[in-house]
Design a protein around this motif. Sequence first.
Motif, PDB file in Angstrom:
ATOM      1  N   SER A  18       3.836  -4.831   7.688  1.00  0.00           N
ATOM      2  CA  SER A  18       4.277  -3.809   6.749  1.00  0.00           C
ATOM      3  C   SER A  18       3.181  -3.433   5.768  1.00  0.00           C
ATOM      4  O   SER A  18       2.355  -4.266   5.389  1.00  0.00           O
ATOM      5  CB  SER A  18       5.506  -4.310   5.973  1.00  0.00           C
ATOM      6  OG  SER A  18       5.916  -3.360   5.009  1.00  0.00           O
ATOM      7  N   ALA A  19       3.184  -2.161   5.368  1.00  0.00           N
ATOM      8  CA  ALA A  19       2.337  -1.682   4.278  1.00  0.00           C
ATOM      9  C   ALA A  19       3.164  -1.390   3.037  1.00  0.00           C
ATOM     10  O   ALA A  19       2.637  -0.882   2.050  1.00  0.00           O
ATOM     11  CB  ALA A  19       1.592  -0.417   4.712  1.00  0.00           C
ATOM     12  N   ASP A  78       4.535   4.356  12.136  1.00  0.00           N
ATOM     13  CA  ASP A  78       5.297   3.249  11.570  1.00  0.00           C
ATOM     14  C   ASP A  78       4.462   2.477  10.553  1.00  0.00           C
ATOM     15  O   ASP A  78       3.298   2.169  10.785  1.00  0.00           O
ATOM     16  CB  ASP A  78       5.782   2.314  12.679  1.00  0.00           C
ATOM     17  CG  ASP A  78       4.657   1.538  13.350  1.00  0.00           C
ATOM     18  OD1 ASP A  78       4.551   0.322  13.113  1.00  0.00           O
ATOM     19  OD2 ASP A  78       3.884   2.155  14.111  1.00  0.00           O
ATOM     20  N   ASP A  79       5.091   2.181   9.413  1.00  0.00           N
ATOM     21  CA  ASP A  79       4.403   1.421   8.359  1.00  0.00           C
ATOM     22  C   ASP A  79       5.232   0.236   7.868  1.00  0.00           C
ATOM     23  O   ASP A  79       4.847  -0.449   6.917  1.00  0.00           O
ATOM     24  CB  ASP A  79       4.015   2.319   7.188  1.00  0.00           C
ATOM     25  CG  ASP A  79       5.192   3.096   6.604  1.00  0.00           C
ATOM     26  OD1 ASP A  79       6.355   2.784   6.948  1.00  0.00           O
ATOM     27  OD2 ASP A  79       4.956   4.018   5.793  1.00  0.00           O
ATOM     28  N   ASP A  80       6.359  -0.026   8.522  1.00  0.00           N
ATOM     29  CA  ASP A  80       7.221  -1.160   8.160  1.00  0.00           C
ATOM     30  C   ASP A  80       7.991  -1.561   9.414  1.00  0.00           C
ATOM     31  O   ASP A  80       8.993  -0.938   9.764  1.00  0.00           O
ATOM     32  CB  ASP A  80       8.178  -0.742   7.037  1.00  0.00           C
ATOM     33  CG  ASP A  80       9.045  -1.897   6.558  1.00  0.00           C
ATOM     34  OD1 ASP A  80       8.616  -3.056   6.708  1.00  0.00           O
ATOM     35  OD2 ASP A  80      10.139  -1.634   6.034  1.00  0.00           O
ATOM     36  N   ARG A 120       0.851  -1.185   0.000  1.00  0.00           N
ATOM     37  CA  ARG A 120       0.000   0.000   0.000  1.00  0.00           C
ATOM     38  C   ARG A 120       0.889   1.237   0.000  1.00  0.00           C
ATOM     39  O   ARG A 120       1.031   1.938   1.012  1.00  0.00           O
ATOM     40  CB  ARG A 120      -0.923   0.004   1.219  1.00  0.00           C
ATOM     41  CG  ARG A 120      -1.954  -1.132   1.184  1.00  0.00           C
ATOM     42  CD  ARG A 120      -2.842  -1.121   2.398  1.00  0.00           C
ATOM     43  NE  ARG A 120      -3.867  -2.152   2.309  1.00  0.00           N
ATOM     44  CZ  ARG A 120      -4.704  -2.456   3.292  1.00  0.00           C
ATOM     45  NH1 ARG A 120      -4.632  -1.808   4.447  1.00  0.00           N
ATOM     46  NH2 ARG A 120      -5.616  -3.406   3.130  1.00  0.00           N
ATOM     47  N   PRO A 121       1.523   1.505  -1.148  1.00  0.00           N
ATOM     48  CA  PRO A 121       2.497   2.599  -1.181  1.00  0.00           C
ATOM     49  C   PRO A 121       1.890   3.986  -1.003  1.00  0.00           C
ATOM     50  O   PRO A 121       2.608   4.927  -0.669  1.00  0.00           O
ATOM     51  CB  PRO A 121       3.134   2.450  -2.567  1.00  0.00           C
ATOM     52  CG  PRO A 121       2.111   1.721  -3.389  1.00  0.00           C
ATOM     53  CD  PRO A 121       1.423   0.795  -2.438  1.00  0.00           C
ATOM     54  N   GLN A 122       0.577   4.128  -1.224  1.00  0.00           N
ATOM     55  CA  GLN A 122      -0.068   5.425  -1.067  1.00  0.00           C
ATOM     56  C   GLN A 122      -0.782   5.502   0.275  1.00  0.00           C
ATOM     57  O   GLN A 122      -1.462   4.562   0.690  1.00  0.00           O
ATOM     58  CB  GLN A 122      -1.085   5.651  -2.200  1.00  0.00           C
ATOM     59  CG  GLN A 122      -0.496   5.565  -3.595  1.00  0.00           C
ATOM     60  CD  GLN A 122       0.635   6.555  -3.812  1.00  0.00           C
ATOM     61  OE1 GLN A 122       0.539   7.716  -3.387  1.00  0.00           O
ATOM     62  NE2 GLN A 122       1.692   6.124  -4.474  1.00  0.00           N
ATOM     63  N   ARG A 157       8.287   4.583   6.239  1.00  0.00           N
ATOM     64  CA  ARG A 157       8.862   4.491   4.900  1.00  0.00           C
ATOM     65  C   ARG A 157       8.210   5.412   3.870  1.00  0.00           C
ATOM     66  O   ARG A 157       8.877   5.962   3.009  1.00  0.00           O
ATOM     67  CB  ARG A 157       8.743   3.049   4.387  1.00  0.00           C
ATOM     68  CG  ARG A 157       9.429   1.998   5.247  1.00  0.00           C
ATOM     69  CD  ARG A 157      10.919   2.091   5.164  1.00  0.00           C
ATOM     70  NE  ARG A 157      11.567   0.920   5.765  1.00  0.00           N
ATOM     71  CZ  ARG A 157      12.878   0.814   5.925  1.00  0.00           C
ATOM     72  NH1 ARG A 157      13.681   1.800   5.572  1.00  0.00           N
ATOM     73  NH2 ARG A 157      13.383  -0.281   6.473  1.00  0.00           N
ATOM     74  N   ARG A 158       6.888   5.553   3.930  1.00  0.00           N
ATOM     75  CA  ARG A 158       6.189   6.238   2.838  1.00  0.00           C
ATOM     76  C   ARG A 158       6.260   7.747   2.991  1.00  0.00           C
ATOM     77  O   ARG A 158       6.147   8.275   4.108  1.00  0.00           O
ATOM     78  CB  ARG A 158       4.727   5.783   2.795  1.00  0.00           C
ATOM     79  CG  ARG A 158       4.556   4.321   2.417  1.00  0.00           C
ATOM     80  CD  ARG A 158       3.128   3.856   2.561  1.00  0.00           C
ATOM     81  NE  ARG A 158       2.707   3.859   3.965  1.00  0.00           N
ATOM     82  CZ  ARG A 158       1.500   3.501   4.379  1.00  0.00           C
ATOM     83  NH1 ARG A 158       0.603   3.103   3.476  1.00  0.00           N
ATOM     84  NH2 ARG A 158       1.201   3.526   5.659  1.00  0.00           N
ATOM     85  N   PRO A 159       6.439   8.482   1.898  1.00  0.00           N
ATOM     86  CA  PRO A 159       6.473   9.950   1.958  1.00  0.00           C
ATOM     87  C   PRO A 159       5.198  10.493   2.582  1.00  0.00           C
ATOM     88  O   PRO A 159       4.090  10.098   2.216  1.00  0.00           O
ATOM     89  CB  PRO A 159       6.587  10.356   0.491  1.00  0.00           C
ATOM     90  CG  PRO A 159       7.198   9.178  -0.197  1.00  0.00           C
ATOM     91  CD  PRO A 159       6.656   7.974   0.523  1.00  0.00           C
TER      92      PRO A 159
END
Length: 389
Positions: A262-263, A242-244, A187-189, A235-237
Amino acid sequence: MNASPSASPSASPSASPSASPSAAPTRSKSTLRVGLIGYGLAGSVFHAPLVTATDGLVLDTVVTSDPGRRAQAREAYPDARIVDTAQELWDLTPALDLVVIASPNKTHVPLATAALHAGVPVVVDKPLAATAAEARELADLADKTGTFLSVFQNRRWDNDFLTLRRLIADGELGEIQRFESRFERWRPQLKGGWRESGAPEEIGGLLYDLGSHVVDQALVLFGPAVRVYAEADVRRPGAEADDDTFIALTHANGVRSHFHVSATTAQLGPRFRVLGSRAGYVKYGLDPQEAALREGQRPGVGDTPWGEEPEHLWGRVGSGESPLTGGGAPVPTARGDYPAYYAAVAAALREGGPAPVTAHEAARCLAVLEAARISSRDGVTVELDAATS
């Protein structure tokens, strides 16, 4: 469950009941009436369908102030009352037999406290609280008031977890040495909302979301942890929480558990890789129940058996070779059984039995999550007292 970031509070956390403990209803009647606080993903996809699928439970009242969600709840449950605030629900407590709290994490403690003071049995979505100390206070309050309190940990009834418990109990893997558990997504967004907020009071981030599931499962399987190490990354902009995240536990019995939540995982690993002295068990893919609920399917409705998985997704047990190159033998996956949670709740309310997941168990899980947060922040390994984890 994995509540959506769009799930928002349906009531002020400070709302308190007007009913006294003496006004708590008897639980001997055939139909137990349920009030649900929150109708985001947690309430609408998990709790409301599972409550209504349980014999002897009826969804009486839904609390949500969001106009769109009110309309959705009214369409899905035309016989239920829809109210705006928790205070309106507390005014109804003499007619309610159970309150389910599926609102955002920061509201769990104040709303559960209010329900317990009213003497109303309560189910709280995970995480029960932000800290183990808060969870223990709720457990103590439930004990003091003699009021039922349980925490919704539906992933104890995942198909792969039920299968693994059976394999361990039957000794097919031998002595377990390492337990690897992954709850990974791509889920990068960002979606936005309180679950991705970095504000401490929101209790957001994957450590307390998916981490609550994987840690709880490990404690059920292997008992208390005595050592915790973690790496929690953003991790994601634009992300704040926390997403990882990676967590490593050493259990008192010597088993080592490794968790990845993790996402941001572009290539997903196995859901479980469990290594024993005799054989290993590797299982890919998630339990199908969440996807079925999201798609509007309901337990006990239709011709498709609930929680059943096709044979090509079965895990494999073997030794000496990767399951991806044909190693091991396929093992039938048990049927997932989320409905069993509320069936156990109903039985406990009627017969006075134990809660399917207790607040004391939730406190032990939160002690591990707190230690993981400290470990990640300070770059240290945290020692735990096995008696409290």
